[in-house]
Design a protein around this motif. Structure first.
Motif, PDB file in Angstrom:
ATOM      1  N   UNK A  69       0.771  -1.204   0.042  1.00 40.86           N
ATOM      2  CA  UNK A  69       0.083   0.013   0.053  1.00 40.86           C
ATOM      3  C   UNK A  69       0.783   1.310   0.070  1.00 40.86           C
ATOM      4  N   UNK A  70       0.342   2.453  -0.358  1.00 42.17           N
ATOM      5  CA  UNK A  70       1.142   3.501  -0.723  1.00 42.17           C
ATOM      6  C   UNK A  70       1.339   4.039   0.819  1.00 42.17           C
ATOM      7  N   UNK A  71       2.507   4.670   1.061  1.00 48.14           N
ATOM      8  CA  UNK A  71       2.797   4.994   2.317  1.00 48.14           C
ATOM      9  C   UNK A  71       3.566   3.952   3.194  1.00 48.14           C
ATOM     10  N   UNK A  72       3.746   2.534   2.706  1.00 48.88           N
ATOM     11  CA  UNK A  72       4.635   1.655   3.329  1.00 48.88           C
ATOM     12  C   UNK A  72       6.165   1.968   3.058  1.00 48.88           C
ATOM     13  N   UNK A  73       6.879   1.573   3.997  1.00 53.61           N
ATOM     14  CA  UNK A  73       8.447   2.154   3.911  1.00 53.61           C
ATOM     15  C   UNK A  73       9.216   0.822   3.207  1.00 53.61           C
ATOM     16  N   UNK A  74       9.779   1.062   2.343  1.00 50.73           N
ATOM     17  CA  UNK A  74      10.666  -0.308   1.652  1.00 50.73           C
ATOM     18  C   UNK A  74      12.166  -0.096   1.828  1.00 50.73           C
ATOM     19  N   UNK A  75      12.532   1.147   2.501  1.00 48.52           N
ATOM     20  CA  UNK A  75      14.101   1.430   2.631  1.00 48.52           C
ATOM     21  C   UNK A  75      14.267   1.803   4.158  1.00 48.52           C
ATOM     22  N   UNK A  76      15.180   1.188   4.947  1.00 52.84           N
ATOM     23  CA  UNK A  76      15.258   1.309   6.316  1.00 52.84           C
ATOM     24  C   UNK A  76      16.161   3.036   6.431  1.00 52.84           C
ATOM     25  N   UNK A  77      16.750   3.345   5.210  1.00 59.47           N
ATOM     26  CA  UNK A  77      17.304   4.609   5.311  1.00 59.47           C
ATOM     27  C   UNK A  77      16.510   5.803   5.423  1.00 59.47           C
ATOM     28  N   UNK A  78      14.973   5.398   5.096  1.00 54.42           N
ATOM     29  CA  UNK A  78      13.985   6.526   5.121  1.00 54.42           C
ATOM     30  C   UNK A  78      13.644   6.676   6.709  1.00 54.42           C
TER      31      UNK A  78
END
Length: 240
Positions: A69-78
């Motif tokens: 879903x939109x808004x899910x984080x796919x990178x820890x750096x974020x």
């Protein structure tokens, strides 16, 4: 049956066969797509609210593309160095809206304290919410000294009218979010008032040290601006 009728039937059968082949291909492609996965960031354990996130608290977890879903984080750096507004459940996909970069809320071992005006000798008027400040004690009859080794975070600064001190047209928070260093500087130079009240995120021990030092009016605080919030600075301070 005439040759023309045979031709019509053959063409119709051919179109039906092509249509069936296309539908079968479409269903196969969709099935494959549903089986594809994407990596999202999830907590390795339950994380209480107002916790600064580091790598030990997070991991990657594969989920089906159809569930992303939109808004899910796919990178820890974020999200490294950010804090969460609300508690996070173990294994649940991390959502960007639950994260806060300015660290205006106290950490799990802190509370927000308003520093009494009579405790303060001076405060740099360019300080804004989210800044890191250094606190010194000044005593007419004793030695002046730095109170805490690590700087502390400013939760808010307000005018005598109880209005947050900021640039009325370009807030400090928006300048930080946009990464606009020039506007960040301008925002400090164009406040909407002078600082009358300052609220700091402190541990209980820090507040008691301030109160015991200043309540008999033998010492006062000098609050100095150190720097704007940086992820690395906050992580280092929190690890002490």
């Amino acid at each position: 049956m005439s040759k023309k009728q045979h031709l019509v039937i053959a063409l119709f059968a051919a179109f039906v066969a092509i249509g069936m082949a296309y539908l079968l291909y479409w269903f196969q492609i969709r099935h494959v797509a549903l089986q594809e996965t994407v990596q999202v960031v999830v907590p390795t354990q339950f994380i209480d609210s107002s916790t600064v996130l580091d790598e030990s608290m997070l991991e990657y977890k594969p989920i089906e593309v159809s569930s992303f879903e939109k808004g899910m984080v796919s990178s820890m750096d974020e999200v490294l160095g950010m804090e969460n507004w609300i508690p996070l459940g173990k294994g649940e996909p991390l959502l960007a809206w639950k994260m806060n970069r300015l660290h205006l809320y106290p950490l799990h071992h802190q509370s927000t304290f308003q520093i009494p005006k009579e405790y303060v000798l001076s405060v740099f008027n360019g300080i804004r919410a989210g800044d890191r400040v250094i606190i010194y004690s000044s005593s007419p009859g004793g030695e002046s000294k730095r109170l805490f080794e690590q700087p502390v975070t400013v939760a808010s600064v307000r005018t005598s009218a109880n209005v947050e001190v900021d640039d009325s047209e370009h807030s400090l928070a928006s300048s930080i979010a946009e990464g606009n260093e020039q506007q960040l500087y301008v925002s400090r130079m164009t406040p909407n008032g002078s600082i009358e009240y300052i609220n700091l995120n402190l541990t209980e021990e820090q507040w008691l040290a301030i109160d015991n030092l200043c309540k008999d009016e033998s010492s006062k605080l000098v609050i100095a601006y150190q720097s704007s919030f940086t992820d690395q600075g906050m992580k280092e301070a929190d690890s002490e």
